[in-house]
Every structure is written in C-alpha cells, then in structure tokens.
Motif scaffolding. Structure first.
Motif, PDB file in Angstrom:
ATOM      1  N   LYS A   1      69.716  77.891 -28.144  1.00 31.02           N
ATOM      2  CA  LYS A   1      69.480  78.003 -29.581  1.00 31.02           C
ATOM      3  C   LYS A   1      68.318  78.956 -29.781  1.00 31.02           C
ATOM      4  O   LYS A   1      67.302  78.863 -29.080  1.00 31.02           O
ATOM      5  CB  LYS A   1      69.137  76.639 -30.177  1.00 31.02           C
ATOM      6  N   GLY A   2      68.455  79.897 -30.727  1.00 33.26           N
ATOM      7  CA  GLY A   2      67.365  80.833 -30.940  1.00 33.26           C
ATOM      8  C   GLY A   2      67.746  81.945 -31.891  1.00 33.26           C
ATOM      9  O   GLY A   2      68.617  81.773 -32.756  1.00 33.26           O
ATOM     10  N   THR A   3      67.097  83.090 -31.713  1.00 29.29           N
ATOM     11  CA  THR A   3      67.331  84.233 -32.597  1.00 29.29           C
ATOM     12  C   THR A   3      67.440  85.508 -31.769  1.00 29.29           C
ATOM     13  O   THR A   3      66.951  85.578 -30.633  1.00 29.29           O
ATOM     14  CB  THR A   3      66.192  84.398 -33.620  1.00 29.29           C
ATOM     15  N   LEU A   4      68.071  86.504 -32.355  1.00 28.70           N
ATOM     16  CA  LEU A   4      68.194  87.817 -31.733  1.00 28.70           C
ATOM     17  C   LEU A   4      67.857  88.859 -32.784  1.00 28.70           C
ATOM     18  O   LEU A   4      68.384  88.809 -33.892  1.00 28.70           O
ATOM     19  CB  LEU A   4      69.614  88.020 -31.200  1.00 28.70           C
ATOM     20  N   SER A   5      66.971  89.781 -32.453  1.00 32.43           N
ATOM     21  CA  SER A   5      66.648  90.885 -33.354  1.00 32.43           C
ATOM     22  C   SER A   5      67.007  92.194 -32.653  1.00 32.43           C
ATOM     23  O   SER A   5      66.933  92.288 -31.427  1.00 32.43           O
ATOM     24  CB  SER A   5      65.163  90.879 -33.733  1.00 32.43           C
ATOM     25  N   TYR A   6      67.402  93.185 -33.434  1.00 32.86           N
ATOM     26  CA  TYR A   6      67.879  94.419 -32.815  1.00 32.86           C
ATOM     27  C   TYR A   6      67.559  95.637 -33.660  1.00 32.86           C
ATOM     28  O   TYR A   6      67.404  95.564 -34.882  1.00 32.86           O
ATOM     29  CB  TYR A   6      69.388  94.347 -32.580  1.00 32.86           C
ATOM     30  N   THR A   7      67.421  96.759 -32.962  1.00 28.18           N
ATOM     31  CA  THR A   7      67.344  98.081 -33.573  1.00 28.18           C
ATOM     32  C   THR A   7      68.264  98.982 -32.760  1.00 28.18           C
ATOM     33  O   THR A   7      68.955  98.512 -31.846  1.00 28.18           O
ATOM     34  CB  THR A   7      65.913  98.644 -33.553  1.00 28.18           C
ATOM     35  N   ASP A   8      68.256 100.269 -33.056  1.00 29.39           N
ATOM     36  CA  ASP A   8      69.071 101.179 -32.265  1.00 29.39           C
ATOM     37  C   ASP A   8      68.449 101.452 -30.896  1.00 29.39           C
ATOM     38  O   ASP A   8      69.087 102.065 -30.035  1.00 29.39           O
ATOM     39  CB  ASP A   8      69.274 102.500 -33.012  1.00 29.39           C
ATOM     40  N   LYS A   9      67.230 100.973 -30.650  1.00 26.84           N
ATOM     41  CA  LYS A   9      66.537 101.231 -29.385  1.00 26.84           C
ATOM     42  C   LYS A   9      66.332  99.993 -28.524  1.00 26.84           C
ATOM     43  O   LYS A   9      66.103 100.102 -27.320  1.00 26.84           O
ATOM     44  CB  LYS A   9      65.184 101.881 -29.646  1.00 26.84           C
ATOM     45  N   SER A  10      66.380  98.799 -29.117  1.00 28.54           N
ATOM     46  CA  SER A  10      66.076  97.597 -28.351  1.00 28.54           C
ATOM     47  C   SER A  10      66.757  96.379 -28.960  1.00 28.54           C
ATOM     48  O   SER A  10      67.200  96.398 -30.115  1.00 28.54           O
ATOM     49  CB  SER A  10      64.558  97.361 -28.287  1.00 28.54           C
ATOM     50  N   MET A  11      66.803  95.331 -28.147  1.00 31.57           N
ATOM     51  CA  MET A  11      67.349  94.057 -28.588  1.00 31.57           C
ATOM     52  C   MET A  11      66.498  92.955 -27.969  1.00 31.57           C
ATOM     53  O   MET A  11      66.290  92.946 -26.754  1.00 31.57           O
ATOM     54  CB  MET A  11      68.810  93.933 -28.153  1.00 31.57           C
ATOM     55  N   ASP A  12      65.976  92.062 -28.781  1.00 28.86           N
ATOM     56  CA  ASP A  12      65.131  90.972 -28.301  1.00 28.86           C
ATOM     57  C   ASP A  12      65.779  89.634 -28.616  1.00 28.86           C
ATOM     58  O   ASP A  12      66.081  89.350 -29.776  1.00 28.86           O
ATOM     59  CB  ASP A  12      63.747  91.028 -28.951  1.00 28.86           C
ATOM     60  N   ILE A  13      65.970  88.823 -27.580  1.00 32.09           N
ATOM     61  CA  ILE A  13      66.547  87.492 -27.735  1.00 32.09           C
ATOM     62  C   ILE A  13      65.447  86.466 -27.487  1.00 32.09           C
ATOM     63  O   ILE A  13      64.792  86.488 -26.442  1.00 32.09           O
ATOM     64  CB  ILE A  13      67.706  87.266 -26.750  1.00 32.09           C
ATOM     65  N   SER A  14      65.237  85.585 -28.451  1.00 28.00           N
ATOM     66  CA  SER A  14      64.241  84.528 -28.308  1.00 28.00           C
ATOM     67  C   SER A  14      64.965  83.184 -28.218  1.00 28.00           C
ATOM     68  O   SER A  14      65.721  82.828 -29.124  1.00 28.00           O
ATOM     69  CB  SER A  14      63.284  84.532 -29.510  1.00 28.00           C
ATOM     70  N   VAL A  15      64.752  82.471 -27.117  1.00 33.78           N
ATOM     71  CA  VAL A  15      65.440  81.205 -26.877  1.00 33.78           C
ATOM     72  C   VAL A  15      64.478  80.047 -27.139  1.00 33.78           C
ATOM     73  O   VAL A  15      63.456  79.909 -26.472  1.00 33.78           O
ATOM     74  CB  VAL A  15      65.982  81.131 -25.437  1.00 33.78           C
ATOM     75  N   GLU A  16      64.833  79.245 -28.117  1.00 27.36           N
ATOM     76  CA  GLU A  16      64.021  78.075 -28.470  1.00 27.36           C
ATOM     77  C   GLU A  16      64.295  76.908 -27.533  1.00 27.36           C
ATOM     78  O   GLU A  16      63.384  76.191 -27.108  1.00 27.36           O
ATOM     79  CB  GLU A  16      64.333  77.680 -29.915  1.00 27.36           C
ATOM     80  N   SER A  17      65.567  76.709 -27.205  1.00 31.32           N
ATOM     81  CA  SER A  17      65.934  75.600 -26.325  1.00 31.32           C
ATOM     82  C   SER A  17      67.280  75.885 -25.676  1.00 31.32           C
ATOM     83  O   SER A  17      68.044  76.748 -26.120  1.00 31.32           O
ATOM     84  CB  SER A  17      66.002  74.280 -27.109  1.00 31.32           C
ATOM     85  N   GLY A  18      67.565  75.139 -24.609  1.00 30.69           N
ATOM     86  CA  GLY A  18      68.826  75.275 -23.910  1.00 30.69           C
ATOM     87  C   GLY A  18      68.772  74.476 -22.623  1.00 30.69           C
ATOM     88  O   GLY A  18      67.797  73.760 -22.353  1.00 30.69           O
ATOM     89  N   VAL A  19      69.828  74.596 -21.814  1.00 34.97           N
ATOM     90  CA  VAL A  19      69.861  73.873 -20.550  1.00 34.97           C
ATOM     91  C   VAL A  19      70.481  74.769 -19.485  1.00 34.97           C
ATOM     92  O   VAL A  19      71.251  75.683 -19.785  1.00 34.97           O
ATOM     93  CB  VAL A  19      70.678  72.560 -20.643  1.00 34.97           C
ATOM     94  N   VAL A  20      70.123  74.484 -18.237  1.00 39.26           N
ATOM     95  CA  VAL A  20      70.823  75.040 -17.087  1.00 39.26           C
ATOM     96  C   VAL A  20      71.001  73.875 -16.138  1.00 39.26           C
ATOM     97  O   VAL A  20      70.045  73.396 -15.531  1.00 39.26           O
ATOM     98  CB  VAL A  20      70.066  76.225 -16.449  1.00 39.26           C
ATOM     99  N   GLY A  21      72.225  73.369 -16.056  1.00 38.47           N
ATOM    100  CA  GLY A  21      72.469  72.147 -15.317  1.00 38.47           C
ATOM    101  C   GLY A  21      71.733  70.991 -15.978  1.00 38.47           C
ATOM    102  O   GLY A  21      71.849  70.759 -17.182  1.00 38.47           O
TER     103      GLY A  21
END
Length: 245
Positions: free
Chosen positions: A140-160
């Motif tokens: 769960k989180g947000t993603l921001s983008y431009t024509d030069k970059s993309m930033d994904i911010s993850v608030e929470s999640g799981v791996v196994g």
C-alpha cells in the motif's frame, strides 16, 4: 492512442471558446467505463506560432491489472512495460496526471509531449522487483512520476510472513538509456524468516555469514537495499546489495 478499441459506457464534455477561437477551454470531460472513471479539464491555446495543449486528469477506482488497457502502448513504452510487468493485482483508488503537448507551428501532425507529472495511490499490489527475490505482496502506498523519474513509496506490505514498511523505489534517468532502479525497504519479523529471504540463491546470506538458519531465533528489523540497471537480461553481478540490522 490505442491499437484496440476502448469501451466507455458514458462520455460527457463541456467547454467554451474565447478570443476569436484562439483559446479552447475544456471545462470538464467525464468518461465512465466498466472499471472506473476519468475526469479531466484542459486548455488549447497558441503561444506564439505554437499550439499548446495542456490539461489535468483524474482516474479513480481502476483495478491495477486493467491499467495496460488505458495506458496507450506508445505513451512512454519503457515505463509502461516496467510498471505493468513488475506491478500487479490490487486497485488504484486514484491516479492524477498533468500534461502539456506542443504542436510546433500549429502543425498537429508534429504534436509531441512537452512535460508530464502525476501521482498514483495504490492498495493491495504485488511488486516483483528482482527475479531472484521473493515478490512483495499486499503493498500500500503512492507513486509519483515525471518524464524523468518515478518514485514509489511503500507504506506497508508483506513478503512471506515478514512485514514491510518504509519502502522506497526510485526509478531514475528515465529520459536516457541508462535507467537505474534504487529500491530499499525495512522488513520486520523473526530472524529465521528474514534469513530465509536473504539466503535464496544467489544471495546465500547464510553461507556468507556462516550460520545455520534452523539455529537462528529472536525478532529482527532490517533494511535491505538494491540498486541495479533496468535492463533486460539482468544478472546478479549487476546488482548492488546492502543490508543493515
């Protein structure tokens, strides 16, 4: 924009013209389809001899796996391929975008994208960031983008059985042929489960540390970081890996 037809259940437009038809205002555009809605507004005007098309749009309640239907195949194809291949599942409650197109000399055939930026809110996604690492789930989180970059911010999640927080994925230099992914996140859980994750081949952290996974106990919180080129045929030797507990 689209190679295949895109079906809408309702389309509504409202606008006006001013200055002897030199400026066209799109006050509101509404497009309703089976999986969500798009609302947009914009302005078409001349700046000198160039025709400029600028606008902003909001897409809501779209299942993520349907994003490739509404993201044109020729519109930032590299970013489209990475996002639709490495992210999956979940829903996009809200996606916003601001864009500017320019037609030099007013020639529509030469119209090109001048700038773009926006944000995406997501919930319940899976992120498959490296072929030799387990997939991050329910992020769960947000993603921001431009024509030069993309930033994904993850608030929470799981791996196994491990919990994920404080996650950041930066996709950089997207306007070049040297795109880089810089991904880091904090994992929390039992030390044994964490060691299990970082001991998959070819990381083999248990062999590097000289420990037996079955004899490890207690709780752990660790920050993992991966930096690698966003290229086909990626090998482990191209990945920079660091960890701190």
């Amino acid at each position: 924009f689209y190679k295949d037809p895109v079906k809408f259940t309702q389309i509504a437009l409202r606008g006006r013209v001013e200055d002897d038809f030199d400026r066209l205002f799109l006050d509101e555009a509404f497009l309703d389809f089976a999986d969500g809605q798009i609302k947009a507004n914009g302005l078409v005007s001349y700046k000198g001899d160039d025709l400029v098309i600028q606008g902003e749009g909001v897409l809501t309640d779209l299942p993520f796996d349907d994003l490739d239907i509404y993201w044109p195949a020729d519109f930032y194809p590299f970013e489209r391929e990475w996002v639709t291949t490495n992210l999956s599942g979940g829903v996009l409650p809200k996606v916003t975008t601001d864009f500017v197109y320019t037609a030099p000399g007013g020639e529509l055939a030469k119209t090109a994208l001048s700038s773009i930026s926006g944000n995406m809110v997501f919930d319940g996604l899976g992120l498959d960031y490296l072929p030799f690492m387990p997939k991050l789930e329910k992020i769960k989180g947000t993603l921001s983008y431009t024509d030069k970059s993309m930033d994904i911010s993850v608030e929470s999640g799981v791996v196994g059985s491990l919990e994920i927080s404080e996650g950041v994925a930066r996709l950089k230099y997207l306007d070049t042929f040297d795109e880089i992914a810089d991904i880091e996140f904090v994992v929390r859980g039992t030390a044994r489960d964490l060691l299990e994750v970082v001991s998959t081949d070819p990381l083999n952290a248990d062999q590097f540390l000289g420990v037996d996974r079955q004899e490890v106990g207690g709780e752990s919180a660790s920050r993992l970081k991966f930096v690698f080129p966003m290229s086909e045929g990626l090998t482990f030797d191209q990945v920079e890996v660091s960890a701190a507990s």
